[in-house]
Design a protein around this motif. Sequence first.
Motif, PDB file in Angstrom:
ATOM      1  N   ALA A   1       0.816  -1.220   0.000  1.00 38.46           N
ATOM      2  CA  ALA A   1       0.000   0.000   0.000  1.00 38.46           C
ATOM      3  C   ALA A   1       0.847   1.267   0.000  1.00 38.46           C
ATOM      4  CB  ALA A   1      -0.927  -0.009   1.213  1.00 38.46           C
ATOM      5  N   LEU A   2       2.182   1.110   0.094  1.00 44.44           N
ATOM      6  CA  LEU A   2       3.046   2.290   0.100  1.00 44.44           C
ATOM      7  C   LEU A   2       3.022   2.972  -1.261  1.00 44.44           C
ATOM      8  CD1 LEU A   2       6.152   0.949   2.020  1.00 44.44           C
ATOM      9  CD2 LEU A   2       4.413   2.518   2.844  1.00 44.44           C
ATOM     10  N   ARG A   3       2.990   4.279  -1.238  1.00 43.47           N
ATOM     11  CA  ARG A   3       3.003   5.046  -2.485  1.00 43.47           C
ATOM     12  C   ARG A   3       4.387   4.967  -3.117  1.00 43.47           C
ATOM     13  NH1 ARG A   3      -1.458   8.353  -3.328  1.00 43.47           N
ATOM     14  NH2 ARG A   3      -0.246   9.632  -4.756  1.00 43.47           N
ATOM     15  N   ILE A   4       4.411   4.987  -4.430  1.00 41.52           N
ATOM     16  CA  ILE A   4       5.666   4.935  -5.162  1.00 41.52           C
ATOM     17  C   ILE A   4       5.947   6.294  -5.782  1.00 41.52           C
ATOM     18  CG2 ILE A   4       5.556   2.470  -5.617  1.00 41.52           C
ATOM     19  CD1 ILE A   4       4.571   3.228  -8.466  1.00 41.52           C
ATOM     20  N   GLY A   5       7.191   6.487  -6.183  1.00 38.72           N
ATOM     21  CA  GLY A   5       7.586   7.745  -6.793  1.00 38.72           C
ATOM     22  C   GLY A   5       7.996   7.559  -8.241  1.00 38.72           C
ATOM     23  N   THR A   6       8.487   8.626  -8.802  1.00 38.05           N
ATOM     24  CA  THR A   6       8.896   8.621 -10.205  1.00 38.05           C
ATOM     25  C   THR A   6      10.004   7.614 -10.465  1.00 38.05           C
ATOM     26  OG1 THR A   6       8.299  10.950 -10.326  1.00 38.05           O
ATOM     27  CG2 THR A   6       9.713  10.108 -12.078  1.00 38.05           C
ATOM     28  N   ALA A   7      10.943   7.498  -9.530  1.00 38.17           N
ATOM     29  CA  ALA A   7      12.051   6.555  -9.725  1.00 38.17           C
ATOM     30  C   ALA A   7      11.543   5.125  -9.852  1.00 38.17           C
ATOM     31  CB  ALA A   7      13.042   6.664  -8.566  1.00 38.17           C
ATOM     32  N   GLU A   8      10.569   4.736  -9.033  1.00 40.32           N
ATOM     33  CA  GLU A   8      10.024   3.375  -9.110  1.00 40.32           C
ATOM     34  C   GLU A   8       9.266   3.176 -10.418  1.00 40.32           C
ATOM     35  OE1 GLU A   8       9.672   5.290  -6.379  1.00 40.32           O
ATOM     36  OE2 GLU A   8      10.520   4.147  -4.720  1.00 40.32           O
ATOM     37  N   ARG A   9       8.507   4.193 -10.858  1.00 39.33           N
ATOM     38  CA  ARG A   9       7.781   4.077 -12.127  1.00 39.33           C
ATOM     39  C   ARG A   9       8.759   3.924 -13.288  1.00 39.33           C
ATOM     40  NH1 ARG A   9       5.182   8.479  -9.588  1.00 39.33           N
ATOM     41  NH2 ARG A   9       3.261   7.802  -8.597  1.00 39.33           N
ATOM     42  N   GLU A  10       9.843   4.707 -13.285  1.00 41.00           N
ATOM     43  CA  GLU A  10      10.831   4.620 -14.361  1.00 41.00           C
ATOM     44  C   GLU A  10      11.549   3.279 -14.344  1.00 41.00           C
ATOM     45  OE1 GLU A  10      13.252   8.092 -13.787  1.00 41.00           O
ATOM     46  OE2 GLU A  10      11.761   9.401 -14.738  1.00 41.00           O
ATOM     47  N   GLU A  11      11.821   2.738 -13.156  1.00 37.00           N
ATOM     48  CA  GLU A  11      12.455   1.426 -13.068  1.00 37.00           C
ATOM     49  C   GLU A  11      11.543   0.353 -13.642  1.00 37.00           C
ATOM     50  OE1 GLU A  11      14.396  -1.625  -9.771  1.00 37.00           O
ATOM     51  OE2 GLU A  11      13.784   0.381  -9.139  1.00 37.00           O
ATOM     52  N   ALA A  12      10.250   0.452 -13.375  1.00 37.71           N
ATOM     53  CA  ALA A  12       9.290  -0.506 -13.940  1.00 37.71           C
ATOM     54  C   ALA A  12       9.253  -0.373 -15.459  1.00 37.71           C
ATOM     55  CB  ALA A  12       7.906  -0.273 -13.343  1.00 37.71           C
ATOM     56  N   GLY A  13       9.286   0.867 -15.976  1.00 39.27           N
ATOM     57  CA  GLY A  13       9.294   1.080 -17.423  1.00 39.27           C
ATOM     58  C   GLY A  13      10.533   0.488 -18.077  1.00 39.27           C
TER      59      GLY A  13
ATOM     60  N   GLU B   1       1.188  -4.473 -26.044  1.00 38.39           N
ATOM     61  CA  GLU B   1       1.204  -4.836 -24.619  1.00 38.39           C
ATOM     62  C   GLU B   1       2.176  -3.942 -23.852  1.00 38.39           C
ATOM     63  OE1 GLU B   1       0.471  -9.574 -24.157  1.00 38.39           O
ATOM     64  OE2 GLU B   1       2.300  -8.958 -25.212  1.00 38.39           O
ATOM     65  N   TYR B   2       3.322  -3.690 -24.456  1.00 40.89           N
ATOM     66  CA  TYR B   2       4.325  -2.835 -23.808  1.00 40.89           C
ATOM     67  C   TYR B   2       3.756  -1.452 -23.537  1.00 40.89           C
ATOM     68  CZ  TYR B   2       8.359   0.254 -23.368  1.00 40.89           C
ATOM     69  OH  TYR B   2       9.226   1.216 -22.946  1.00 40.89           O
ATOM     70  N   GLU B   3       3.107  -0.854 -24.553  1.00 43.24           N
ATOM     71  CA  GLU B   3       2.534   0.487 -24.394  1.00 43.24           C
ATOM     72  C   GLU B   3       1.477   0.511 -23.306  1.00 43.24           C
ATOM     73  OE1 GLU B   3       1.167   1.931 -28.175  1.00 43.24           O
ATOM     74  OE2 GLU B   3       3.168   1.816 -29.051  1.00 43.24           O
ATOM     75  N   GLU B   4       0.632  -0.514 -23.248  1.00 49.82           N
ATOM     76  CA  GLU B   4      -0.414  -0.576 -22.224  1.00 49.82           C
ATOM     77  C   GLU B   4       0.198  -0.696 -20.827  1.00 49.82           C
ATOM     78  OE1 GLU B   4      -2.811  -3.916 -23.312  1.00 49.82           O
ATOM     79  OE2 GLU B   4      -3.739  -2.875 -25.013  1.00 49.82           O
ATOM     80  N   ARG B   5       1.188  -1.566 -20.711  1.00 46.27           N
ATOM     81  CA  ARG B   5       1.801  -1.784 -19.394  1.00 46.27           C
ATOM     82  C   ARG B   5       2.606  -0.565 -18.936  1.00 46.27           C
ATOM     83  NH1 ARG B   5       3.185  -8.098 -18.362  1.00 46.27           N
ATOM     84  NH2 ARG B   5       1.450  -8.954 -19.540  1.00 46.27           N
ATOM     85  N   VAL B   6       3.309   0.087 -19.846  1.00 50.41           N
ATOM     86  CA  VAL B   6       4.067   1.282 -19.474  1.00 50.41           C
ATOM     87  C   VAL B   6       3.116   2.390 -19.054  1.00 50.41           C
ATOM     88  CG1 VAL B   6       5.544   3.116 -20.377  1.00 50.41           C
ATOM     89  CG2 VAL B   6       6.141   0.747 -20.772  1.00 50.41           C
ATOM     90  N   ALA B   7       2.002   2.550 -19.772  1.00 50.20           N
ATOM     91  CA  ALA B   7       1.008   3.561 -19.391  1.00 50.20           C
ATOM     92  C   ALA B   7       0.465   3.260 -18.001  1.00 50.20           C
ATOM     93  CB  ALA B   7      -0.114   3.613 -20.422  1.00 50.20           C
TER      94      ALA B   7
ATOM     95  N   PHE C   1       3.195   4.118 -15.377  1.00 44.83           N
ATOM     96  CA  PHE C   1       3.358   5.541 -15.091  1.00 44.83           C
ATOM     97  C   PHE C   1       2.124   6.150 -14.425  1.00 44.83           C
ATOM     98  CE2 PHE C   1       7.016   5.073 -17.802  1.00 44.83           C
ATOM     99  CZ  PHE C   1       7.939   5.853 -17.125  1.00 44.83           C
ATOM    100  N   ALA C   2       1.003   5.443 -14.456  1.00 42.70           N
ATOM    101  CA  ALA C   2      -0.193   5.902 -13.737  1.00 42.70           C
ATOM    102  C   ALA C   2      -0.289   5.270 -12.350  1.00 42.70           C
ATOM    103  CB  ALA C   2      -1.444   5.566 -14.548  1.00 42.70           C
ATOM    104  N   ALA C   3       0.551   4.296 -12.052  1.00 40.87           N
ATOM    105  CA  ALA C   3       0.490   3.575 -10.776  1.00 40.87           C
ATOM    106  C   ALA C   3       0.799   4.513  -9.614  1.00 40.87           C
ATOM    107  CB  ALA C   3       1.468   2.413 -10.791  1.00 40.87           C
ATOM    108  N   GLN C   4       0.157   4.230  -8.482  1.00 41.63           N
ATOM    109  CA  GLN C   4       0.385   5.020  -7.282  1.00 41.63           C
ATOM    110  C   GLN C   4       0.988   4.197  -6.150  1.00 41.63           C
ATOM    111  OE1 GLN C   4      -3.213   7.053  -6.253  1.00 41.63           O
ATOM    112  NE2 GLN C   4      -3.092   8.405  -8.022  1.00 41.63           N
ATOM    113  N   THR C   5       0.777   2.875  -6.189  1.00 40.42           N
ATOM    114  CA  THR C   5       1.314   2.013  -5.134  1.00 40.42           C
ATOM    115  C   THR C   5       2.040   0.826  -5.754  1.00 40.42           C
ATOM    116  OG1 THR C   5      -0.664   0.621  -5.013  1.00 40.42           O
ATOM    117  CG2 THR C   5      -0.625   2.587  -3.597  1.00 40.42           C
ATOM    118  N   ARG C   6       2.759   0.100  -4.911  1.00 32.86           N
ATOM    119  CA  ARG C   6       3.433  -1.112  -5.379  1.00 32.86           C
ATOM    120  C   ARG C   6       2.419  -2.136  -5.858  1.00 32.86           C
ATOM    121  NH1 ARG C   6       8.276  -2.308  -1.039  1.00 32.86           N
ATOM    122  NH2 ARG C   6       9.298  -0.292  -1.293  1.00 32.86           N
TER     123      ARG C   6
END
Length: 176
Positions: A9-21, A37-43, A46-51
Amino acid sequence: MSSQPDPEALRIGTAEREEAGRALGEHLAEGRLTPTEYEERVATAFAAQTRADLRPLFEDLPAPHPAFLAPPPSARAYPYAPPPPDASPPSSPPSAYHQPGPPAGVSDRSRIVAGVLQIVLPFGIGRFYTGHTGMAVAQLLVTLFTLGVGALWPLIDGILLLVNGGRDRYGRPLRD
């Protein structure tokens, strides 16, 4: 009850979103994901708020995954049993880099010897004896550069050491 929040439930930041991308890009490069699939998952990443929002993006993919999504180390992987309450801490041999400090209490240096050295040899010798090398060097230089007139300072210092005592370089009082 645990006072720790749920890691998912912890919020993530830009660094975590970029690492996932980046991890998803590696899967695209390996051919595990289609460009759509890549475009959908990356979108979604980058919209994710938690782990918890990111974890489903990698459930059907092998490694690499973002490091922050790795499961915590298992208790079995690192067995640890706290010491019993009556156990004493382990003793280790003294190291060459860590020398124990001087014992507390009275110094092994004598105030009489320090005072007599200051009076008989008025060049700061008594202060060298007590371990106060800075003061000893200052008394030596003052005595030498004032052509002996500066010898009053070590002389008075020697009388004070005899009368009042003093302290060694560790701050312990000189013994009698």
